[in-house]
Structures are given as C-alpha cells and as structure tokens.
Design an enzyme around this catalytic site. Sequence first.
Site, PDB file in Angstrom:
ATOM      1  N   HIS A 391       0.822  -1.215   0.000  1.00  0.00           N
ATOM      2  CA  HIS A 391       0.000   0.000   0.000  1.00  0.00           C
ATOM      3  C   HIS A 391       0.854   1.263   0.000  1.00  0.00           C
ATOM      4  O   HIS A 391       0.335   2.379  -0.231  1.00  0.00           O
ATOM      5  CB  HIS A 391      -0.930  -0.010   1.224  1.00  0.00           C
ATOM      6  N   ASP A 395      -2.420   2.385  -4.434  1.00  0.00           N
ATOM      7  CA  ASP A 395      -3.645   2.551  -3.665  1.00  0.00           C
ATOM      8  C   ASP A 395      -4.524   1.319  -3.793  1.00  0.00           C
ATOM      9  O   ASP A 395      -4.396   0.534  -4.743  1.00  0.00           O
ATOM     10  CB  ASP A 395      -4.408   3.786  -4.143  1.00  0.00           C
TER      11      ASP A 395
END
Length: 419
Positions: A391, A395
């Site tokens: 992450h 995204d």
Amino acid sequence: MATGVIMPRQGQSVESCIITKWNVKKGDSVKEGDVLFEYETDKAAFEEEAKVNGTVLEILAEEGDDVPCLDTVCVIGNEGDDISEFLSASSGIEEEAEVKNEAGEAKEEVVIVSTKKGDEEKVSPRAKMMAEEKNLDLSKAVPTGPDGRIIERDVLTLAKNGFKIVKGEDNKEVCDAVDVNVANNAEIAEYEDIKHSNVRKVIAKSMHASLTNMAQLTFNRSFDATEMMSYRKTLKKSSEAMGLVNITINDIIMYAVSRTLLQHKSFNAHYDDEKLRVFNNVNLGMAVDTPRGLLVPTIFNANKMSLNEISIRAKELGSMAGEGKISPDLLTGASFTVSNLGSFGIESFTPIVNPPQTGILGVCGLTDKVKVVEGNIVPYKSMNLSFTCDHRAVDGADAARLLKDLCENLENFSALLAK
C-alpha cells in the site's frame, strides 16, 4: 603438477558457499568426473566433480565451512608434488582468522580428547559438548568428518545406537552397553531440535522484513472458470497432435498475469523509499514448493512468450528447483510473483509480498458454485484469487482494478489469446 580445486561461483550474486559433505579424503585416488564434495548456496545444492585424475594431496576446508567463491578447497596431484603455494595461501587465511580471534571473535578448533586409555580421537567442540551433555562414550563413535574427525552428526548417531558411560561400584567410569533410547527415553521423546537450513533462514529473514517494512493489503475475488477449464480440456485432447506440452491451469493464469500487468505497471515494479522502478517487461516469479523449502524461480520476459513457451519454461524451472540444482541467478530479478496453493484445496489466503516487488497473486482451488442465468440456477466452477499489494506503492483502488481486469481476462481467456 598439483592442481587446486576452487569453490565454484554459482551465479553472479553468490559470494560464498557452504561445504556440506566431502566424498573423498586426503590420500584418495580420484578420476576425472568423480564427485569430490557437495556444497550449497542459500537456496540450492550442487556437486563438484574432479577435473583431473590424481591423488587428493590436501583438503583445505571442512564440512560446514562457509568458503568464499574461487578459494581453493583441496589439492589434487601426484605423490611428491609441491603444494606449498596452496598451503601458504591457506595459512594466510588462518592467520587472519587468528588475528580476528584475538580481537574478540570466537574461533572453533579441533580438540583432542582421550576417550579411553591409549586412544585419542579428534573431536569438534560441538561434538564433545553434546557427548558430555548426553554422557556418551566417544570411543564408540564412528568418525565421518574430514581426516577421521568426530563431528556433531556422529554423536547424534551414537545417541541413537551407542553406549553410555555409567558409574561402577568403585565410582569409576566404565562403559556399559546401554540402550540410550531406553535410558534417556523421557528426554529423547520430549522433543527434537532440528537446525534451520540456509533456505529456511533466508525465507524467515525475507518474510519478516516484508511484513515489518511494508503496508500490505490483501484483496480476494473469484471468477467463473468455465471457459478456462473448457479451453484446457480442448488443449489436452489436441496437445500431442499440435506438439504442445501439458499446459496446466497455473500456466494459463501466469499467461494471463503477464498480459494484464502491462496495463497496470505499478504492480510490475520494485519499490524503495526514493522511487518506483517500473519494468517494461514482466519477469514473473513462480513460487515452487521444494524439499529444501520455498524457492521462487523467475520466468524472464514472460509477456513475450506464448502459452506453450511459458509452460515449457515453468516445467524446466520447477524441475531444477525441485532437484536443488538451480542457478541463483534464476532465483532473482522477478518483478511480480504468482503463488499457487490450489492443489491443496485452499480457498483463500494472504500471500506475502516478496520485496522489493509491489504485489503477489495467490491462486486458490476450484470450488462449485451456482448463479442465476435468465431465471435459471446454473452450477459452475469458480476459482478465487488472493492478491496482496504494498500500500506504500499503490492505492487500494489500483489493486482492485488489476484484480478485476485479471478475472475478466481469465473468464474470457480465448479473447485474451486473440489480442
């Protein structure tokens, strides 16, 4: 003229290798092609064969030693050959080790212990300590180390089959034939210590670093595998006539991944704190379960290969990895990894990203599901995919889009092949 045998360099990234077993000893006659010793990198095992005929004049490294690549480990020649140049080089290494030892680093030496009157044996410190702990008679041990040295595995063998030192009436130590398995039954049955292999150490270090340094997030999604299974069934019927190998479900998924990633390049990349290195071609890591542990060979430029070529290469790499003979250069360089646990019936799992990659796909097993088609309940084969991403680099919506496109490509695999 004497010939030095060096520790080979197995791959550009390998700096040293560990000698796991000597198949010869000093004084043995060898022929070209005879296996001299076995050694391993952190992920693969190899054998080194003699390149010349002759006699083993000297062995310069022992089992368990971590030897730098291209260093001399033994000398082959004829009796009377001058080997001083090899011994002087080895002496230099020993002197350097002694200097380090004086600076505070521990150095293991071969110790001489008397195991019974008139009999002295060479015993490694670890073997001696283990024998004392288990109260074993080392005179009954069968040495298997270099030059008749008793090493740890010899004491382990003794613990299973050997003799125990017990006290007589006059409080003197005598050797009785004792079934150690019975005498120490409570101790032996309680647990067994198994030393970590080099592969396990590397896996542990890599996986811990992955979870510690990354912000990992896993997505799960299933797809209708009807067309994929139908296509594979067609291939199986015509593969021999068309000259194709046995193409597996995993081959089909890797093919689809290699094409889908080109539209989602942030996942075909390496991440560090300063930049995202995006690759133009897909170097696909393929997780392989081997007797030595998990290995991940790389199919380089998978996006340029046909389905049949991917299948051929996957089988080659899987075979080499399983035999422990794969070059370390083939275990690096992947830009994305596929891990398939479907054969174990796994329906969902959380694969761990292999840094510095930004994603890994977990492939699960087939399950039976139903869906409503024009008001009718229709059974179908479903497959779940578990996708983990870093992450920090991407995204969640990006990961969701990749997984959506991959599932659609697999549901319409014939159309994907036509692109």
